[in-house]
Design an enzyme around this catalytic site. Structure first.
Site, mmCIF file in Angstrom:
data_model
loop_
_atom_site.group_PDB
_atom_site.id
_atom_site.type_symbol
_atom_site.label_atom_id
_atom_site.label_comp_id
_atom_site.label_asym_id
_atom_site.label_seq_id
_atom_site.Cartn_x
_atom_site.Cartn_y
_atom_site.Cartn_z
ATOM 1 N N GLU A 8 0.815 -1.216 0.000
ATOM 2 C CA GLU A 8 0.000 0.000 0.000
ATOM 3 C C GLU A 8 0.852 1.271 0.000
ATOM 4 O O GLU A 8 0.316 2.366 -0.143
ATOM 5 C CB GLU A 8 -0.986 -0.004 1.173
ATOM 6 C CG GLU A 8 -0.392 -0.376 2.504
ATOM 7 C CD GLU A 8 0.186 0.795 3.246
ATOM 8 O OE1 GLU A 8 -0.443 1.852 3.260
ATOM 9 O OE2 GLU A 8 1.267 0.655 3.808
ATOM 10 N N HIS A 305 -2.736 -3.143 3.985
ATOM 11 C CA HIS A 305 -1.872 -2.533 5.011
ATOM 12 C C HIS A 305 -1.186 -3.612 5.840
ATOM 13 O O HIS A 305 0.027 -3.559 6.109
ATOM 14 C CB HIS A 305 -2.739 -1.630 5.891
ATOM 15 C CG HIS A 305 -1.975 -0.643 6.706
ATOM 16 N ND1 HIS A 305 -1.450 -0.947 7.936
ATOM 17 C CD2 HIS A 305 -1.649 0.642 6.476
ATOM 18 C CE1 HIS A 305 -0.842 0.106 8.447
ATOM 19 N NE2 HIS A 305 -0.947 1.091 7.567
#
Length: 336
Positions: A8, A305
């Site tokens: 990410e 994440h």
């Protein structure tokens, strides 16, 4: 060498790398810092984390300036002590804490850390999550840590302060979180600072209606310590083995009813599943368990994440983490 565009491509790569570097003594270089963000490079709150890390280990650095897309970090020995880190804005205090907590816990002597800035930030875990969901699990794993909120800090005024006591963690042990255990209780707080209490009342009423809870479960509260205006809606779900904290962040352009709906969506998502560890807690637990005695937990499908965080941890420590799909939306994460 770390690619800041990995996964990410956000600031978690930097914070995890700093913690792991201090804990292992391994230097690192990040290229393309925060390449996945609209404004790449180091921002002020990321520099606060770098400065905090430098302070506690005397690191040598290059590229630690606003806008830099390359950072080199060579750690020294972590020094326990009393530290004050002032972000100087509404930047997240919890993200700075995330950077220094585990290295200081392994420093061999107790530390006291004061962090000033934002305590309730839209893109970071607020103090309530840290205090109720995260730190209790660290204590279960043997970490000696406690935190207190001196003053909340809302965006954009900031001005919040947390104080964290970090003891010597000499008896770390494996943490297993495979079930929630029995339900203990639930509560909600709709908090306003320097805003009309009617906002909190509408949030409380709406959340209770959406969740079909009795009206006394969610209480409207006025926070008088904050320097600027702010609003947060907190729903706390307590179980025998875990506490989940769901948040709605008040902000310009979002009605009280919309904030309540955001919080209710998170609550529903957790209640509809049977995994004990929510997505945010799963992400937070990875590093302290990897640097501790390991463990296992059941969570929902890993977020980008979380997968990025796993990749950074394994770059420093090797293949320590496996995530297995159990079906029905549950995943088992094994650390160590």
């Amino acid at each position: 060498m770390i690619d800041g565009a990995l996964g990410e491509g956000g600031g978690q790569i930097l914070r995890s790398a700093l913690s792991l570097s201090m804990a292992t003594g391994k230097p690192f270089v990040i290229d393309r810092v925060r390449a996945g963000r609209p404004k790449p490079g180091l921002m002020r709150q990321h520099l606060s984390a770098v400065k905090a890390a430098k302070d506690i280990c005397g690191a040598k650095t290059t590229g630690d300036e606003v806008g830099s897309t390359r950072l080199a970090f060579e750690p020294g020995a972590v020094r326990a002590g009393e530290y004050v880190f002032d972000i100087g804005s509404a930047g997240s205090t919890s993200l700075v804490l995330q950077t220094v907590l585990v290295p200081l816990a392994h420093a061999g002597e107790p530390s006291r850390v004061t962090i000033r800035g934002g305590t309730n930030n839209l893109a970071a875990p607020p103090f309530e999550f840290i205090d109720r969901a995260f730190l209790p699990q660290l204590r279960r794993a043997g970490y000696a840590v406690a935190a207190a909120l001196t003053r909340p800090g809302f965006y954009p005024a900031g001005g919040g302060e947390i104080i964290v006591e970090i003891g010597v963690s000499t008896q770390l042990h494996q943490l297993d979180m495979l079930t929630r255990g029995a339900a203990i209780g639930r509560k909600g707080e709709a908090v306003v600072a320097n805003l009309d209490i009617s906002i909190a009342c509408r949030e409380a009423e709406t959340l209770c209606t959406l969740m079909n809870w009795p009206k006394d479960v969610v209480k409207p509260l006025i926070e008088r310590r904050a320097k600027g205006p702010g609003n947060i809606l907190v729903a706390t779900l307590a179980y025998e083995h875990v506490t989940e904290v769901c948040i709605g962040f008040g902000r310009l352009g979002a009605s009280a009813e919309a904030i309540a709906e955001e919080c209710a969506t998170q609550v529903r998502s957790y209640l509809l599943g049977d995994h004990p560890v929510g997505p945010h807690l799963a992400d937070q637990l990875l590093l302290p368990l990897a640097l501790g005695a390991g463990g296992a937990f059941v969570t929902c499908a890993p977020s980008p994440h979380m997968l990025t965080n796993i990749a950074i941890i394994q770059a420093f420590l090797g293949e320590k983490i496996t995530a297995t799909d159990l079906g029905n939306g549950n995943w088992r994460v094994l650390i160590g």
